[in-house]
Design a protein around this motif. Structure first.
Motif, PDB file in Angstrom:
ATOM      1  N   HIS A   1       0.846  -1.193   0.000  1.00  0.00           N
ATOM      2  CA  HIS A   1       0.000   0.000   0.000  1.00  0.00           C
ATOM      3  C   HIS A   1       0.882   1.243   0.000  1.00  0.00           C
ATOM      4  N   THR A   2       0.353   2.340  -0.524  1.00  0.00           N
ATOM      5  CA  THR A   2       1.141   3.569  -0.673  1.00  0.00           C
ATOM      6  C   THR A   2       1.780   4.043   0.634  1.00  0.00           C
TER       7      THR A   2
ATOM      8  N   SER B   1      -4.099   7.572   6.514  1.00  0.00           N
ATOM      9  CA  SER B   1      -4.857   6.521   5.809  1.00  0.00           C
ATOM     10  C   SER B   1      -6.294   6.416   6.291  1.00  0.00           C
ATOM     11  N   ALA B   2      -6.579   6.915   7.479  1.00  0.00           N
ATOM     12  CA  ALA B   2      -7.941   6.927   8.008  1.00  0.00           C
ATOM     13  C   ALA B   2      -7.974   8.006   9.086  1.00  0.00           C
ATOM     14  N   PRO B   3      -9.177   8.489   9.442  1.00  0.00           N
ATOM     15  CA  PRO B   3      -9.224   9.586  10.424  1.00  0.00           C
ATOM     16  C   PRO B   3      -8.785   9.150  11.821  1.00  0.00           C
TER      17      PRO B   3
ATOM     18  N   GLU C   1      -0.959  14.348  11.970  1.00  0.00           N
ATOM     19  CA  GLU C   1      -1.875  13.680  11.035  1.00  0.00           C
ATOM     20  C   GLU C   1      -1.736  14.273   9.651  1.00  0.00           C
ATOM     21  N   ARG C   2      -1.718  13.379   8.670  1.00  0.00           N
ATOM     22  CA  ARG C   2      -1.609  13.831   7.271  1.00  0.00           C
ATOM     23  C   ARG C   2      -2.664  13.110   6.437  1.00  0.00           C
ATOM     24  N   TYR C   3      -2.859  13.595   5.229  1.00  0.00           N
ATOM     25  CA  TYR C   3      -3.905  13.029   4.358  1.00  0.00           C
ATOM     26  C   TYR C   3      -3.367  12.793   2.955  1.00  0.00           C
ATOM     27  N   GLY C   4      -3.631  11.599   2.469  1.00  0.00           N
ATOM     28  CA  GLY C   4      -3.243  11.307   1.095  1.00  0.00           C
ATOM     29  C   GLY C   4      -4.079  10.176   0.564  1.00  0.00           C
ATOM     30  N   MET C   5      -3.794   9.757  -0.638  1.00  0.00           N
ATOM     31  CA  MET C   5      -4.475   8.611  -1.209  1.00  0.00           C
ATOM     32  C   MET C   5      -3.590   7.965  -2.263  1.00  0.00           C
ATOM     33  N   THR C   6      -3.931   6.741  -2.624  1.00  0.00           N
ATOM     34  CA  THR C   6      -3.143   6.004  -3.606  1.00  0.00           C
ATOM     35  C   THR C   6      -2.891   6.851  -4.856  1.00  0.00           C
TER      36      THR C   6
ATOM     37  N   VAL D   1      -6.418  17.595   8.958  1.00  0.00           N
ATOM     38  CA  VAL D   1      -5.284  16.947   8.283  1.00  0.00           C
ATOM     39  C   VAL D   1      -4.237  17.991   7.896  1.00  0.00           C
TER      40      VAL D   1
ATOM     41  N   ASP E   1     -13.209  12.911  -1.642  1.00  0.00           N
ATOM     42  CA  ASP E   1     -13.314  13.248  -0.218  1.00  0.00           C
ATOM     43  C   ASP E   1     -13.961  14.615  -0.093  1.00  0.00           C
TER      44      ASP E   1
ATOM     45  N   ILE F   1     -11.467  16.861   6.812  1.00  0.00           N
ATOM     46  CA  ILE F   1     -12.165  15.901   5.947  1.00  0.00           C
ATOM     47  C   ILE F   1     -13.464  15.527   6.643  1.00  0.00           C
TER      48      ILE F   1
ATOM     49  N   ARG G   1     -16.048  10.524   2.792  1.00  0.00           N
ATOM     50  CA  ARG G   1     -16.039  10.274   1.355  1.00  0.00           C
ATOM     51  C   ARG G   1     -17.377  10.722   0.784  1.00  0.00           C
TER      52      ARG G   1
ATOM     53  N   LYS H   1      -9.149   1.481   7.751  1.00  0.00           N
ATOM     54  CA  LYS H   1     -10.332   2.219   7.302  1.00  0.00           C
ATOM     55  C   LYS H   1     -11.598   1.449   7.684  1.00  0.00           C
TER      56      LYS H   1
HETATM   57  P1  AMP Z   1      -5.964   4.909   0.011  1.00  0.00           P
HETATM   58  O1  AMP Z   1      -6.001   5.179  -1.432  1.00  0.00           O
HETATM   59  O2  AMP Z   1      -6.188   3.473   0.376  1.00  0.00           O
HETATM   60  O3  AMP Z   1      -4.725   5.443   0.653  1.00  0.00           O
HETATM   61  O4  AMP Z   1      -7.192   5.678   0.666  1.00  0.00           O
HETATM   62  C1  AMP Z   1      -7.279   7.060   0.537  1.00  0.00           C
HETATM   63  C2  AMP Z   1      -8.425   7.588   1.340  1.00  0.00           C
HETATM   64  O5  AMP Z   1      -8.186   7.404   2.727  1.00  0.00           O
HETATM   65  C3  AMP Z   1      -8.606   9.064   1.176  1.00  0.00           C
HETATM   66  O6  AMP Z   1      -9.286   9.385  -0.018  1.00  0.00           O
HETATM   67  C4  AMP Z   1      -9.386   9.419   2.433  1.00  0.00           C
HETATM   68  O7  AMP Z   1     -10.741   9.135   2.269  1.00  0.00           O
HETATM   69  C5  AMP Z   1      -8.791   8.465   3.450  1.00  0.00           C
HETATM   70  N1  AMP Z   1      -7.776   9.109   4.281  1.00  0.00           N
HETATM   71  C6  AMP Z   1      -6.442   9.104   4.153  1.00  0.00           C
HETATM   72  N2  AMP Z   1      -5.844   9.799   5.128  1.00  0.00           N
HETATM   73  C7  AMP Z   1      -6.842  10.277   5.919  1.00  0.00           C
HETATM   74  C8  AMP Z   1      -6.906  11.074   7.098  1.00  0.00           C
HETATM   75  N3  AMP Z   1      -5.810  11.503   7.710  1.00  0.00           N
HETATM   76  N4  AMP Z   1      -8.128  11.363   7.601  1.00  0.00           N
HETATM   77  C9  AMP Z   1      -9.249  10.929   7.012  1.00  0.00           C
HETATM   78  N5  AMP Z   1      -9.263  10.166   5.909  1.00  0.00           N
HETATM   79  C10 AMP Z   1      -8.079   9.834   5.369  1.00  0.00           C
END
Ligand code: AMP
Length: 505
Positions: free
Chosen positions: A208-209, A278-280, A299-304, A323, A383, A395, A398, A489
């Motif tokens: 996973h990323t 990866s999750a809240p 806390e940080r926020y990203g996605m694949t 985030v 998101d 955030i 979704r 998640k």
């Molecule tokens: P993934 O592609 O599996 O890494 O999932 C990405 C998704 O995880 C994002 O689009 C968000 O919905 C959620 N996500 C990632 N980081 C956070 C965070 N810090 N808080 C809330 N949701 C998050």
């Protein structure tokens, strides 16, 4: 020749004899060995017919050699395609059929059952890689030279395809370029102040990323050391902390560690940074962690598809429930979900991002790709969120998890955080369940603290003064735990399925 991404990594090496990965069993890989052994594996891939642009699919348990295989793919000009170890043979059949890899690498014990599937999908070679530096890939590569001339690849060439977890419909392959990965690693090294002095506790999966790119690429660029654990193991993490400086984890890491008697200020005294994503992360976890260890979790926020987009600051307030700020080279906006046009500051809308971190599109899905980008190049993350007056991104859930009840939008995170603050509640998930009158009924799935008496009535009456009536759950259901995937998640799709008949007469 130059491999855009791998050149970044080799240029960053200052001490070749230094340990890059120390595995839980004591095995180590130095930076010099990282170059040499990834070179050997790159030769082995070429011997098995891997050419520029070919996919190499990999479903193996975590090991330092899987990281070497990733780097070997990058050096051979191939596209690394890691697959979740939980995927069943039927799922693997879909991925191999979709990605058409030249080579598939699996666990030695799975070869027999996966071979016919791989052959059916037209995969030329099935190799194996075990967790003890074993398997046919190792046998094939160890006699080969460690000197390898990297296949020339530029910034926009693909380095990896990562399939999204796909809770709705089929998984999609996110195509990530050399520069997508390099730019994000550069940004994170400087934003989070990683240096060669850092030692990172690494207990995440590497398909996973988060564990693969956020952790590994960052440490490669910083020249730091990673301590590999096969999975979340509280005892081992507490034991490693006095030798480490940092940890990246999903929220579950932090909630589990809070339940460990060994977690204390002294245990975490050598650490400088705890990162969550990866999750809240629950605000309460943030608070408790600070009280127990003296550290504010970042806390940080990203996605694949985008790598990392935002982060709480290194210096300055790390605000629970947010985030943080958009990262320096990430352009982030909140837009009207329907039209993409900007909406006023502070209002909730779709989070959209643009920047060198954003992927090149979904593998062989041009229409899906086109649908998820705006004409001006912004990626529609799916998101929903807002930016507060201090510039912090929040955030709220979704887009697909949004509950529409009687025509009103209810953002799950808002209701969840109110319920989570009710005494006796550990955590909650808000879902929309089909309802004859309202379209969807706001429904709360709540995990109570053991031994505490909370009821549907006590939850509702605690939050009633704080939320508009339409946001209040029509039902509160108590469960022992929420269903989560390996990245922590909450799987709301499973909850929606489970309770879909709740409001039927
Ligand atoms: P993934 O592609 O599996 O890494 O999932 C990405 C998704 O995880 C994002 O689009 C968000 O919905 C959620 N996500 C990632 N980081 C956070 C965070 N810090 N808080 C809330 N949701 C998050």
């Amino acid at each position: 020749m130059t491999s855009h991404l791998f050149d970044h990594f080799t240029r960053a090496i200052t001490d070749p004899a230094k340990v890059f990965i120390e595995n839980f069993d004591g095995r180590t890989v130095t930076f010099a060995q990282m170059v040499e052994r990834s070179g050997q594996i790159a030769h082995a891939l070429q011997k098995h017919g891997v050419e520029t642009g070919d996919r190499v699919a990999v479903q193996v348990d975590k090991s330092p050699e899987m990281i070497l295989l990733y780097l070997a793919c990058v050096r051979a000009g191939a596209i690394f395609l890691p697959l979740n170890t939980a995927y069943t043979p039927a799922e693997i059949e879909y991925f191999l059929g979709d990605a058409e890899p030249r080579v598939f690498v699996c666990e030695p014990a799975n070869r027999e059952k996966l071979l016919p599937i791989a052959e059916k999908a037209g995969v030329r070679h099935v190799l194996t890689l075990g967790t003890a530096n074993d398997g046919t890939l190792i046998e094939a590569s160890s006699p080969l030279s460690g000197r390898f001339t990297d296949v020339s690849r530029g910034p926009d060439d693909l380095a990896a395809i990562l399939y999204t977890s796909g809770t709705t419909g089929r998984s999609k392959g996110a195509m990530l370029s050399h520069e997508n990965l390099a730019s994000n690693a550069r940004t994170l090294v400087s934003y989070w102040r990683f240096t060669a002095k850092d030692v990172l506790i690494h207990a995440l999966p590497i398909y996973h990323t988060h564990g693969l790119f956020v952790a590994t690429n960052t440490m490669l660029l910083a020249g730091g050391t990673m301590l590999f654990l096969p999975k979340l193991d509280g005892d081992a993490i507490i034991r490693l902390m006095p030798r480490a400086t940092s940890m990246m984890g999903v929220p579950t890491f932090y909630t589990r560690l809070l339940g460990h008697s060994g977690l204390s200020r002294e245990a975490a005294a050598h650490m400088r940074l705890f990162i969550s994503g990866s999750a809240p992360l629950l605000a309460e976890t943030h608070r408790e962690w600070r009280a127990r260890t003296g550290h504010a979790i970042l806390e940080r926020y990203g996605m694949t598809e985008t790598n990392m987009n935002t982060s709480n600051p290194y210096d300055g307030d790390r605000v629970a429930g947010t985030v943080g700020y958009p990262l320096p080279d990430v352009n982030l906006r909140i837009a009207d979900p329907e039209t993409g046009s900007p909406i006023p500051q502070g209002e909730i809308g779709m989070i959209e991002v643009k920047g060198p971190n954003v992927f090149k599109g979904y593998w062989r899905m041009p229409e899906k790709t086109a649908a998820e980008f705006r004409p001006d190049g912004f990626f529609i993350t799916g998101d929903m969120g807002k930016i507060d007056e201090r510039g912090y991104v929040h955030i709220v859930g979704r887009n697909k998890d949004l509950v529409i009840t009687g025509g009103f939008n209810v953002y799950p995170a808002e209701v969840e955080s109110e319920i989570d603050a009710v005494p006796g509640v550990v955590e909650s998930a808000i879902i929309g369940v089909p309802h004859a009158d309202f379209g969807e009924g706001v429904t709360a799935i709540v995990v109570p603290k053991a031994g505490v008496d909370v009821t549907e009535k006590s939850v509702i009456s605690a939050i009633e003064p704080r939320l508009a009536k339409f946001k209040l759950p029509k039902r509160v259901i108590f469960v022992k735990e929420l269903p989560r995937n390996t990245m922590g998640k909450v799987q709301k799709n499973l909850l929606r399925d489970q309770y879909r008949d709740l409001y039927k007469a």
